[in-house]
Design a protein around this motif. Structure first.
Motif, PDB file in Angstrom:
ATOM      1  N   ARG A 157       0.803  -1.220   0.000  1.00  0.00           N
ATOM      2  CA  ARG A 157       0.000   0.000   0.000  1.00  0.00           C
ATOM      3  C   ARG A 157       0.840   1.277   0.000  1.00  0.00           C
ATOM      4  N   LYS A 158       2.167   1.125  -0.041  1.00  0.00           N
ATOM      5  CA  LYS A 158       3.061   2.291  -0.086  1.00  0.00           C
ATOM      6  C   LYS A 158       4.090   2.046  -1.178  1.00  0.00           C
ATOM      7  N   PHE A 159       4.197   3.013  -2.102  1.00  0.00           N
ATOM      8  CA  PHE A 159       5.081   2.899  -3.245  1.00  0.00           C
ATOM      9  C   PHE A 159       6.086   4.043  -3.239  1.00  0.00           C
ATOM     10  N   LEU A 160       7.368   3.702  -3.313  1.00  0.00           N
ATOM     11  CA  LEU A 160       8.437   4.683  -3.444  1.00  0.00           C
ATOM     12  C   LEU A 160       9.115   4.415  -4.778  1.00  0.00           C
ATOM     13  N   CYS A 161       9.021   5.360  -5.682  1.00  0.00           N
ATOM     14  CA  CYS A 161       9.528   5.186  -7.047  1.00  0.00           C
ATOM     15  C   CYS A 161      10.867   5.889  -7.209  1.00  0.00           C
ATOM     16  N   MET A 162      11.745   5.282  -8.006  1.00  0.00           N
ATOM     17  CA  MET A 162      13.097   5.816  -8.189  1.00  0.00           C
ATOM     18  C   MET A 162      13.124   7.140  -8.941  1.00  0.00           C
ATOM     19  N   ASP A 163      12.163   7.380  -9.831  1.00  0.00           N
ATOM     20  CA  ASP A 163      12.175   8.653 -10.557  1.00  0.00           C
ATOM     21  C   ASP A 163      10.760   9.075 -10.911  1.00  0.00           C
ATOM     22  N   ASP A 164      10.643  10.257 -11.495  1.00  0.00           N
ATOM     23  CA  ASP A 164       9.326  10.814 -11.763  1.00  0.00           C
ATOM     24  C   ASP A 164       8.570  10.050 -12.849  1.00  0.00           C
ATOM     25  N   GLU A 165       9.253   9.552 -13.871  1.00  0.00           N
ATOM     26  CA  GLU A 165       8.557   8.823 -14.944  1.00  0.00           C
ATOM     27  C   GLU A 165       7.947   7.529 -14.424  1.00  0.00           C
ATOM     28  N   ILE A 166       8.727   6.747 -13.689  1.00  0.00           N
ATOM     29  CA  ILE A 166       8.200   5.503 -13.117  1.00  0.00           C
ATOM     30  C   ILE A 166       7.081   5.823 -12.131  1.00  0.00           C
ATOM     31  N   CYS A 167       7.224   6.908 -11.413  1.00  0.00           N
ATOM     32  CA  CYS A 167       6.183   7.318 -10.478  1.00  0.00           C
ATOM     33  C   CYS A 167       4.888   7.639 -11.223  1.00  0.00           C
ATOM     34  N   LEU A 168       4.992   8.310 -12.356  1.00  0.00           N
ATOM     35  CA  LEU A 168       3.794   8.625 -13.138  1.00  0.00           C
ATOM     36  C   LEU A 168       3.148   7.360 -13.698  1.00  0.00           C
ATOM     37  N   TYR A 169       3.959   6.400 -14.147  1.00  0.00           N
ATOM     38  CA  TYR A 169       3.408   5.110 -14.607  1.00  0.00           C
ATOM     39  C   TYR A 169       2.671   4.425 -13.455  1.00  0.00           C
ATOM     40  N   THR A 170       3.317   4.416 -12.274  1.00  0.00           N
ATOM     41  CA  THR A 170       2.718   3.772 -11.100  1.00  0.00           C
ATOM     42  C   THR A 170       1.425   4.465 -10.708  1.00  0.00           C
ATOM     43  N   TYR A 171       1.449   5.771 -10.710  1.00  0.00           N
ATOM     44  CA  TYR A 171       0.269   6.567 -10.379  1.00  0.00           C
ATOM     45  C   TYR A 171      -0.895   6.206 -11.306  1.00  0.00           C
TER      46      TYR A 171
END
Length: 136
Positions: free
Chosen positions: A46-60
């Motif tokens: 239930r908690k996601f820490l992404c290495m960069d903004d692009e991967i974070c946007l995909y995850t989002y």
């Protein structure tokens, strides 16, 4: 690789239980990221820490597609801040640092090393944690 090594060192330094870490790499492709996020959700993450903004946007995007509410159902943050993250419908918490300053400092210290001058092998650079709605 450096951020990954830093994350692993931080986990070890605070003795965070490894059983709660579900690390995935190679997620620069939206399909690979989607598969990984769905797998992790099925495991109850239930908690996601992404290495960069692009991967974070995909995850989002995957979190929204699967009907998760942020931050009520899941939380998400990035180790690299960008304007894109701040502009999401739910702004995403992130680590902010000056990439230009990082590059300038690294280059300066490397040039000093190459000229056999005194240099700082581990210069300290500033950063800020920008807390936004995705982790409140």
């Amino acid at each position: 690789r450096g951020r990954l090594a830093g994350c692993n060192a931080a986990v070890d330094a605070i003795a965070f239980p490894r059983k709660y870490i579900h690390l995935r790499t190679g997620l620069g492709d939206p399909a690979a990221c989607s598969a990984a996020v769905q797998e992790l959700l099925s495991k109850g993450v239930r908690k996601f820490l992404c290495m960069d903004d692009e991967i974070c946007l995909y995850t989002y995007a995957v979190l929204l597609e699967t009907g998760r509410k942020i931050p009520e159902d899941v939380q998400i943050a990035s180790l690299f801040d960008s304007e894109k993250l701040a502009q999401c419908p739910t702004p995403i918490s992130a680590l902010r640092f000056d990439a230009g300053e990082l590059g300038k400092t690294a280059c300066r210290e490397l040039l000093r090393c190459l000229r056999s001058e005194p240099y700082d092998p581990k210069p300290t650079l500033g950063y800020r944690i920008i807390q936004r709605d995705s982790t409140l």
